[in-house]
Motif scaffolding. Structure first.
Motif, short mmCIF file in Angstrom:
data_model
loop_
_atom_site.label_atom_id
_atom_site.label_comp_id
_atom_site.label_asym_id
_atom_site.label_seq_id
_atom_site.Cartn_x
_atom_site.Cartn_y
_atom_site.Cartn_z
N MET A 178 -28.63 -8.72 -16.36
CA MET A 178 -27.96 -9.81 -17.06
C MET A 178 -27.26 -10.76 -16.10
O MET A 178 -26.71 -10.35 -15.08
CB MET A 178 -26.94 -9.24 -18.05
N ARG A 196 -29.86 -12.35 -24.58
CA ARG A 196 -30.55 -13.48 -23.94
C ARG A 196 -30.71 -14.65 -24.91
O ARG A 196 -30.61 -15.81 -24.50
CB ARG A 196 -31.90 -13.03 -23.38
N TYR A 234 -29.10 -18.26 -24.30
CA TYR A 234 -29.96 -19.45 -24.31
C TYR A 234 -29.38 -20.51 -25.25
O TYR A 234 -29.34 -21.69 -24.91
CB TYR A 234 -31.39 -19.07 -24.72
N GLU A 247 -24.49 -13.60 -19.75
CA GLU A 247 -25.04 -12.56 -20.61
C GLU A 247 -24.13 -11.32 -20.62
O GLU A 247 -23.93 -10.71 -21.67
CB GLU A 247 -26.46 -12.19 -20.16
#
Length: 138
Positions: free
Chosen positions: A85, A109, A113, A89
Motif C-alpha cells: 500500500m 485501492r 483512486y 492507502e
C-alpha cells in the motif's frame, strides 16, 4: 551495503510484477509468462541462474513467503500486506479499521483512486501549496 547483481534485479522485477498484479496479499508469477517480456539472451541468463533468482526473491523485503514450483515454474509469493500500500492507502486502511470497517486491498485501492481523482483532493493540494508559499515569489 550489498551491491545489486543481475539476479537480484531480475528477482526484484518478479516481485514488483507480482505486487502490481495482486488484488490481495499473494500472487503467482509464471516464469514462462514473465520471460515473454525479455529477449533471448536475458531468457537464457534467467534460466541458467534460476536458483540465484529464487533465493533473491525469497530474500526480498516485500516477500513474506515464497514457494517455487519447479515443475510448473511458478513463483507463489505472499507479500507483507503493508508493503503493498501507498501511504494514502495505509491511512485509509487504518481509518477504516478505527471505524470497525474491514476492507480488502481492492476496496482500499478503489477509495484511494476516488480520493486522488477528486476535485477536493486537487483543491487541498493547491491550497496547501499556496499556504506553504506565503512569503515566497510565485
Amino acid at each position: 551495503m550489498e551491491k545489486l547483481s543481475i539476479s537480484k534485479l531480475i528477482a526484484n522485477d518478479i516481485v514488483n510484477y507480482g505486487m502490481d498484479k495482486t488484488t490481495s496479499f499473494n500472487y503467482i508469477v509464471s516464469l514462462n509468462d514473465f520471460l515473454d517480456d525479455y529477449d533471448e539472451d536475458t531468457c537464457s541468463y534467467i534460466k541458467s541462474h534460476i536458483n540465484e533468482i529464487i533465493d533473491a526473491v525469497h530474500q526480498n523485503e516485500n516477500v513474506a513467503q515464497l514457494d517455487y514450483d519447479e515443475k510448473r515454474q511458478e513463483f507463489d509469493m505472499v507479500f507483507f500486506f503493508d508493503n503493498l500500500m501507498s501511504p494514502l492507502e495505509k491511512r485509509i486502511m487504518d481509518t477504516a479499521k478505527n471505524m470497525d470497517i474491514d476492507y480488502e486491498l481492492d476496496d482500499v485501492r478503489e477509495v484511494s483512486y476516488q480520493i486522488e481523482n477528486s476535485d477536493e483532493y486537487d483543491n487541498l493540494i493547491t491550497d496547501s501549496i499556496k499556504n506553504h508559499s506565503l512569503g515566497r515569489e510565485m
